[in-house]
Design an enzyme around this catalytic site. Structure first.
Site, short mmCIF file in Angstrom:
data_model
loop_
_atom_site.label_atom_id
_atom_site.label_comp_id
_atom_site.label_asym_id
_atom_site.label_seq_id
_atom_site.Cartn_x
_atom_site.Cartn_y
_atom_site.Cartn_z
N HIS A 29 0.84 -1.21 0.00
CA HIS A 29 0.00 0.00 0.00
C HIS A 29 0.87 1.25 0.00
CE1 HIS A 29 -3.92 -2.03 0.92
NE2 HIS A 29 -3.05 -3.00 1.20
N ASP A 124 -5.72 5.82 1.67
CA ASP A 124 -5.94 4.45 1.24
C ASP A 124 -7.39 4.06 1.57
OD1 ASP A 124 -3.88 1.81 0.78
OD2 ASP A 124 -5.92 1.38 1.46
N THR A 146 -5.84 0.35 -3.84
CA THR A 146 -4.60 -0.26 -4.36
C THR A 146 -4.83 -1.65 -4.94
OG1 THR A 146 -4.06 -1.13 -2.19
CG2 THR A 146 -3.14 1.03 -2.73
N TRP A 364 -1.46 -7.36 -5.76
CA TRP A 364 -1.82 -6.62 -6.97
C TRP A 364 -0.60 -5.90 -7.57
CZ3 TRP A 364 -4.53 -7.04 -10.89
CH2 TRP A 364 -4.79 -5.97 -11.75
#
Ligand code: UDP
Length: 463
Positions: A29, A124, A146, A364
């Site tokens: 993140h 975030d 994210t 990711w």
């Protein structure tokens, strides 16, 4: 590694507006948030980062930003990270422990006299509590999500609160291999991996989605062409603007937000390996594996006979500090054919011509980094969004092989062979090479990510 920084118009002298950013304190993140901060800074915004004490970023790598640390009390629970697989436990804790310190810090910053105004807050999505703070302080909040778009749609659809306990099925259950009706790309055997606490995860997901919908906009680290259909669905679900300007890491040379020192000595070892010959293995910054899984990985890598680069993060193997549980004589068998490191310069490794495939946990960032370099994957997802990303990679985009039976040496060897030696692997490489080209087009002038970034800059400037 090709980067697209030259496409960014330098407007540094034309605006004095400040953006305050607040990343979730985990590697996967922090990286995209700081990359986004750099992108927006290049577009003329001043950047302030408020961050938790836990995993605090190295501010000396960012002399052009201002940093403020808040007391998160995370140290009181951090020792449970290796043993507690319930990610929502940690995330819920942070959403409670950070409220007052964050609010005090933000209110103090807004009250500071200065020659620039604060345009907005970017936090975030995992810090869902910040929407209420932003509302109270009358500051627009934009969310950085994210994960992939697909992950958000899957999370939105999954039956977290169902009376039927589909999150605890075992191999013996008849539904185990079946598709989940609410999100047919996923099988029940994957959703059991996502969380050990479906109730807690359901609440967490609801909080995140509600506060994304209440925000002023959503920034995604993805590009339109990769997730076009999901983007259409997201635009219908969320009435706020979405900006798909990723992949962020392609705007600049390799990132400097690594929390662990990257072992760069392996780059000269990679230089000596034949093109597309090396199996690169890394399971990211938070996943853990058991000793027996670790040994199966080691046996498979020893048996397969290909060069390999294996990232074993200290503490990654449950119950071990580092390499104590390697099988006997492993290092002898490995010789110069393999390298084990604590942490790698991953983006450079993936961009290296010697790298042939990436055996990944499908975080990711790792997934996007592999797509950007055209490296096909072997997918071993551990938890949270990883099983969703892995299914997209193997079944939707067909650029990787899903390691269906977990960490078991024969299955691993078969998967590596399929990607590295079979026709099937060649086809995956062709598909992912096409995607790599599409990424570059989307970041170039006039491309979808380029355009979305311009839209975001205009949008923030309009506040
Ligand atoms: N990474 C790295 N060196 C390594 C392994 C990972 O620099 O040896 C970086 C990787 O490039 C990525 C991030 O750490 O940007 C991991 O993020 P991801 O979302 O893939 O997984 P997470 O760590 O959040 O599970």
């Amino acid at each position: 590694m090709e980067t697209h920084g030259n496409n960014v118009t330098d407007l540094r002298s034309t605006t004095h507006r400040r953006i305050i950013m607040f990343p979730l304190p985990f590697q996967g993140h922090i990286n995209p948030m700081l990359q986004l901060a750099n992108i927006l800074h290049t577009h003329g915004f001043k950047i302030t980062i408020i961050h938790a004490e836990y995993n605090s970023p190295n501010s000396s790598n960012y002399p052009h930003f201002t940093f403020y640390s808040i007391k998160d009390r995370f140290s009181e629970i951090a020792d449970q990270l290796a043993t507690n697989r319930d990610a929502t436990f940690f995330l819920k804790y942070l959403n409670e422990s950070c409220v007052h310190p964050f609010k005090n810090c933000l209110a103090g910053l807004l009250a500071e006299p200065g020659d620039e105004t604060v345009a907005c807050l970017i936090t975030d999505a995992g810090f869902y509590f910040t929407q209420a703070v932003a509302d109270e302080l009358k500051l627009p909040r934009i969310v950085l999500r994210t994960s992939s778009l697909g992950c958000v749609l899957a999370y939105d659809a999954l039956p977290w609160h169902s009376k039927k306990d589909c999150f605890h099925l075992s191999k013996e259950d008849s539904d185990y291999e079946a598709s989940v009706p609410e999100y047919p790309l996923l099988k029940f055997k994957e959703i059991v991996k996502i969380t050990t606490n479906p109730q807690g995860m359901g609440e967490f997901v609801t909080n995140i989605l509600d506060q994304m919908k209440a925000s002023s906009g959503i920034i995604w680290n993805t590009f339109k062409e990769l997730e076009e259909t999901d983007l259409q669905t997201i635009t219908q679900h969320f009435q706020v603007p979405s900006f798909t300007l990723g992949p962020f890491h392609k705007y600049f040379p390799a990132s400097s937000s690594s929390l662990i020192e990257q072992d760069r000595t392996i780059l000269s070892w990679l230089d000596k390996q034949p093109p597309k010959s090396v199996v690169y293995v890394s399971f990211g910054s938070v996943a853990h594996i058991t000793e027996s899984e670790f040994q199966e990985v080691a046996h498979a890598l020893a048996n397969i006979g290909l060069p390999f680069l294996w990232v074993v993060r200290p503490g990654m193997v449950i119950g071990s500090e580092w390499l104590e549980s390697l099988p006997e004589k492993f290092e002898e068998r490995m010789g110069d054919r393999g390298r084990i490191v604590k942490w790698s310069p991953q983006q450079e490794v993936l961009a290296h011509p010697a790298t042939g495939c990436f055996w990944t946990h499908n975080g990711w960032n790792s997934t996007l980094e592999s797509v950007c370099e055209g490296v096909p994957m072997i997918c071993s997802p551990c938890f949270v969004d990883q099983p969703v990303n892995a299914r997209y990679v193997s079944d939707a985009w067909k650029i990787g092989v899903f390691l269906e039976d977990g960490f078991e040496r024969v299955g691993i060897e078969t998967a590596i062979k399929r990607v590295m030696m079979d026709k099937e692997g060649e086809e995956m490489r062709e598909r992912i090479t096409c995607l790599k080209k599409t990424v570059n087009v989307s970041l170039d002038k006039g491309g979808s990510s380029f355009q979305s970034l311009n839209n975001l800059v205009d949008y923030i400037s309009s506040f």
